[in-house]
Design an enzyme around this catalytic site. Structure first.
Site, mmCIF file in Angstrom:
data_model
loop_
_atom_site.group_PDB
_atom_site.id
_atom_site.type_symbol
_atom_site.label_atom_id
_atom_site.label_comp_id
_atom_site.label_asym_id
_atom_site.label_seq_id
_atom_site.Cartn_x
_atom_site.Cartn_y
_atom_site.Cartn_z
ATOM 1 N N GLY A 1 0.790 -1.228 0.000
ATOM 2 C CA GLY A 1 0.000 0.000 0.000
ATOM 3 C C GLY A 1 0.821 1.276 0.000
ATOM 4 O O GLY A 1 0.279 2.355 -0.204
ATOM 5 N N CYS B 1 -28.332 -8.200 -15.935
ATOM 6 C CA CYS B 1 -27.706 -7.945 -17.240
ATOM 7 C C CYS B 1 -28.696 -8.317 -18.338
ATOM 8 O O CYS B 1 -29.245 -9.421 -18.353
ATOM 9 C CB CYS B 1 -26.421 -8.760 -17.387
ATOM 10 S SG CYS B 1 -25.746 -8.697 -19.054
ATOM 11 N N CYS C 1 -26.947 -11.436 -20.431
ATOM 12 C CA CYS C 1 -26.692 -12.765 -19.873
ATOM 13 C C CYS C 1 -27.497 -13.021 -18.605
ATOM 14 O O CYS C 1 -27.442 -14.101 -18.043
ATOM 15 C CB CYS C 1 -25.202 -12.968 -19.594
ATOM 16 S SG CYS C 1 -24.635 -12.154 -18.082
ATOM 17 N N CYS D 1 -23.382 -6.386 -18.451
ATOM 18 C CA CYS D 1 -22.135 -6.570 -17.701
ATOM 19 C C CYS D 1 -21.042 -5.674 -18.263
ATOM 20 O O CYS D 1 -20.824 -5.639 -19.480
ATOM 21 C CB CYS D 1 -21.656 -8.009 -17.821
ATOM 22 S SG CYS D 1 -22.741 -9.211 -17.064
ATOM 23 N N CYS E 1 -19.500 -11.847 -19.294
ATOM 24 C CA CYS E 1 -20.816 -11.885 -19.929
ATOM 25 C C CYS E 1 -20.838 -12.915 -21.066
ATOM 26 O O CYS E 1 -21.752 -13.723 -21.166
ATOM 27 C CB CYS E 1 -21.149 -10.492 -20.453
ATOM 28 S SG CYS E 1 -22.877 -10.244 -20.886
#
Lengths: 366, 296, 203
Positions: free
Chosen positions: B35, B244, B247, B269, B275
């Protein structure tokens, strides 16, 4: 049925072709040569070399051609090319007092040892568009004086220094390691070596405006052009296997030393202080602006209050680079659907909440 | 120096070896200090700053000839910048490329983390525009560096709390700050906060490159990554009422596509590979133009 | 270059530097990302004694004229010095406090306490200690936890000098300051970033 937008690959290829076509323009017009750019747009080449941090006229000229005259794009091309070059070593510091002078002026003294040499300048030209130039043709030859091989052109600021009125150049420590912005990431506070490197690479327009701001009261001090000189300077190198200095060529430079009066502080007596500018080729505006900003950025070192943008090294150095700036500004063209979707959802939700609240208050009032 | 890469005149993966070594040293430090933003001497790339030069420099420094590279932008493999970066590495490193998340060994991304969980043998490289999570609260690097050194993150909590006071919830939707391994507050890059939980305890190594800002940082595998929040206002991710349209997925991040000027919209998506894979498995959404016979 | 006239005496470096060093780097970053994982180092270097091929590969991958190396007395034979100078151009320093990389043999005492640990603002300005060992095994008496490790990982590394683990614990006790350690055997590497907690389990 909905079909998601596709075809990025083909679109890119076509855009490249179209861009190449636009670059060429009407094929009935003769194509511009790299030599022509080098010779006839020489100041453009100088700027691309200066801000591109690479002294290579042909490469800079080619970049200008490829960029269709977009200077920042050309500088970017040169920088990206520079990335791929390995480093072989470091030259010996160049001695600008040994410059083969093509232009040299001082605004602080009427005459100076070695003389004022106006050289090839736009100064004192009436900026009238010249219709005859559209036709082309050979220019009238310029008068030449016999070369004076013994002529010495000492630095003007050095003459002031003899009286003790001018601060010494640099901190006098020749052995101090010189930073390299292109090898080490910028770190604050930055010393003058790094600040100067940053200013040389900085966008001419940005540095010009900052320099200008110091003349309009955003940072105190009236500067004088102590000396501006332009010409060729030899570059020497000490190869590891030889152990002695050899001259490997020469580069054209413009150097500007600005002089600013300084009232003195608890540590330093009243004297004149320096601002320094240097650029490849004939980049006089850049060298002068750089010298003004260099002086402004020395505020901390000289114990002056930092009150103006040009004195704020984090602000100046973080935003001077045109390649960084143009990249980030232009990246807004890239798709941001995903973040925008997140914002869309949030704004809808906040509106719904706000409307709910309003409806609520409305009912209560009834 | 002669260059030996697949693209004549250029080194393997474009960058010269000195530059790669410098970046590799920075990467190792980044992994060792999760980080923390390691300053590195970012180079100009042949793409503009802000267009993924940091990610590209990281990718160029880790890439091996037998890698398989996937590049996504907004979750999609076919957005123009993703195509351009993928072509760049196909040309300069001659690596195989793929759009399938599962087949990639290195994935360079802008703004998304793939929906499919990543594996130990994968590396995710993020393109980062502004690596400093505190930058919009404090523009000065000298100040933010001090704040990180002292773990002085009060300003960030104040900002999030002000959101709650004003809006009743935290109004940060992407680039939502995280705390890595209990120490550094980190910018996850402008991924939607929907993706933040995927960073936590991830099996893959996550590397972040910010070219213009000259910073590299990292999250090692299996590292604790927490989205900043408050006990009474816990972190939550975006949800959709829609599934979606292509899909039928209900658990993926959805893009909204405007279909016409009469308010017609499609949600689908953002992760195109996810997808497509679902559709190949027989899943269908309401706007797929086919009967919705879910495969389950 | 003049140094090239001696190159006949110096063992060869990477056959294909861009590709070889990329593969070695991936081994090193894999090791650093997953403390305790013992990772094979590809390549077929034949460096001068006592340097092992894996150690040579790591150093050639990471060091160059921008890095300062400190070498332990037993490691710094003339041949090793010539090899590293020729292939990396790195400057050699006498004081461990100036080192970016310190290299020592496992049986020697490493100057852990003297290595730079960085500053609170720049914890990355710290050294990496590279220790050449004979045994490196991902099952052993050492129990490792921390970032990069799923539950815990195990490590066996030998030989190491008396007091090594205490010195390392002291050097990484003030996170984010600290040093990172890479162990190299003949053919493998393992690494301990400063975040890894090490405890010894006997029996």
């Amino acid at each position: 049925m909905y079909v998601a937008v596709k075809g990025g690959q083909q679109a890119i290829a076509n855009a490249h072709k179209l861009s190449a076509e636009e670059r060429r323009g009407n094929p009935d017009v003769p194509e511009i040569g790299v030599d022509q750019i080098d010779q006839q747009l020489s100041i453009a080449v100088d700027r691309v070399m200066t801000e591109g941090s690479l002294y290579d006229r042909q490469l800079a000229a080619l970049a200008i051609k490829q960029a269709r005259g977009d200077m920042i794009e050309a500088i970017f091309l040169v920088r990206a090319s520079r990335t791929t070059l390995p480093r072989f070593g470091y030259s010996v510091p160049m001695e600008t007092s040994d410059m083969a002078i093509r232009r040299r002026i001082s605004a602080t003294f009427k005459d100076i040892p070695g003389g004022q040499v106006l050289g090839p300048t736009f100064d004192y030209q009436h900026r009238l568009i010249d219709p005859a130039l559209a036709e082309g043709g050979a220019p009238e030859p310029a008068e030449t004086a016999p070369a004076d091989v013994d002529a010495q052109s000492p630095k003007v600021l050095g003459l002031l220094g003899q009286e003790g009125l001018m601060e010494a150049a640099g901190d006098g420590d020749d052995d101090a390691e010189i930073g390299d912005l292109t090898r080490d990431p910028l770190d604050f506070p930055a010393d003058r070596d790094l600040r100067l490197q940053n200013l040389v690479r900085g966008d001419e327009g940005f540095i010009l405006s900052l320099g200008y701001s110091t003349q309009r009261g955003y940072a105190r001090g009236h500067a004088f052009a102590g000396e501006i000189r332009m010409g060729e300077v030899a570059v020497s190198f000490v190869p590891e296997e030889l152990g002695f200095e050899i001259e490997i060529g020469e580069v054209a430079l413009t150097e500007c030393e600005m002089v600013t009066q300084f009232k003195g502080s608890s540590k330093v007596p009243p004297q004149f202080t320096r601002g320094y500018g240097l650029a490849f080729g004939q980049c006089e505006r850049k060298a002068m602006s750089m010298a003004l900003v260099d002086r402004a950025l020395r505020a901390g070192e000289l114990g002056e209050d930092r009150v103006a943008p040009a004195q704020d090294e984090e602000f100046v150095m973080s935003h001077s680079d045109s390649v960084e700036a143009t990249g980030f500004v232009e990246h807004l063209k890239l798709p941001h659907y995903v973040d925008f979707q997140a914002e869309l959802e949030l704004v809808r939700r906040m509106r719904a909440e706000a409307e709910g609240k309003q409806a609520g208050t409305g009912e209560a009032a009834e | 120096m002669t260059a030996t890469g697949p693209l004549p005149g250029y080194n393997f993966a474009y960058l010269n070896e000195q530059t790669k070594r410098m970046i590799r040293r920075a990467l190792l430090k980044a992994v060792a200090i999760p980080g923390y933003q390691v300053p590195f001497a970012s180079r100009e790339m042949p793409m503009p700053y802000g267009w993924g030069t940091g990610g590209m420099q990281v990718t160029a420094s880790i890439l091996m000839p037998d890698d398989t590279l996937k590049v996504i932008d907004q979750g999609a493999d076919d957005t123009t910048n993703a195509v351009s970066i993928r072509n760049f590495f196909a040309k300069t490193a001659a690596v195989e490329t793929t759009t399938a998340t599962a087949q990639a060994s290195v994935i360079q991304t802008r703004h998304r983390i793939p929906e499919e969980p990543l594996r130990e043998d994968q590396i995710l490289v993020y393109q980062v525009p502004i690596p400093e999570p505190l930058r919009f609260l404090e523009p000065r690097e000298t100040e933010t560096r001090k704040m990180h050194a002292l773990s002085e993150y009060g300003l960030m909590h104040v900002k999030l709390y002000e959101d709650i006071a004003r809006y009743g919830h935290i109004a940060t939707t992407y680039a939502y700050p995280v705390e890595v391994d209990g120490r550094y507050v980190m910018d996850p890059s402008p991924t939607p906060k929907f993706d933040n939980p995927k960073m936590d305890d991830c099996a893959a190594l996550q590397l972040f490159g910010a070219g213009r800002e000259k910073r590299i940082y990292a999250i090692p595998p299996y590292t604790k990554v927490i989205s900043l929040d408050f006990d009474d206002y816990p972190f939550e991710v975006q949800t959709w009422e829609e599934a979606c349209g292509l899909c039928g997925a209900r658990d993926s991040y959805l893009d909204e596509v405007i279909l016409d000027d009469r308010g017609g919209r499609l949600f689908c998506c953002s992760d195109t590979d996810f997808c497509e894979k679902r559709r190949a498995m027989g899943y269908r959404g309401a706007m797929s133009g086919e009967p919705q016979e879910a495969a389950e | 270059m003049s140094i090239a006239t001696h190159s006949a005496d110096i063992a060869a470096g990477f056959a294909d530097p861009p590709v070889d060093s990329a593969q070695v780097f991936r081994a090193v970053i894999d090791a650093m990302s997953r403390p305790g994982k013992v990772v094979p180092v590809p390549g077929d270097l034949d460096p001068p004694a006592p340097m092992t091929p894996a150690l040579a590969a790591v150093v050639l991958t990471l060091a160059d004229f921008d890095t300062q190396l400190w070498l332990s007395p037993e490691f710094a034979t003339d041949e090793v010095l010539a090899f590293l100078r020729f292939h990396t151009g790195a400057s050699l320093v006498d004081d461990p406090a100036d080192a970016a990389f310190a290299i020592s043999l496992g049986r020697e005492k490493a100057p852990i306490a003297d290595l730079p640990r960085g500053t609170p603002a720049y914890p990355d300005r710290s050294a990496t200690l590279i220790v050449q060992v004979e045994t490196l095994d991902d099952d052993g008496p050492l129990r490792l936890t921390g970032p990069g490790i799923r539950q815990e990982s195990r490590l066996d590394v030998a030989p190491l000098p008396e007091g090594f683990w205490q010195a390392r614990a002291d050097a990484v006790g003030d996170f984010p300051l600290g040093i990172d350690v890479i162990f190299a055997s003949r053919t493998h590497v393992a690494a301990l970033p400063r975040t890894t907690k090490v405890s010894e389990r006997r029996g």
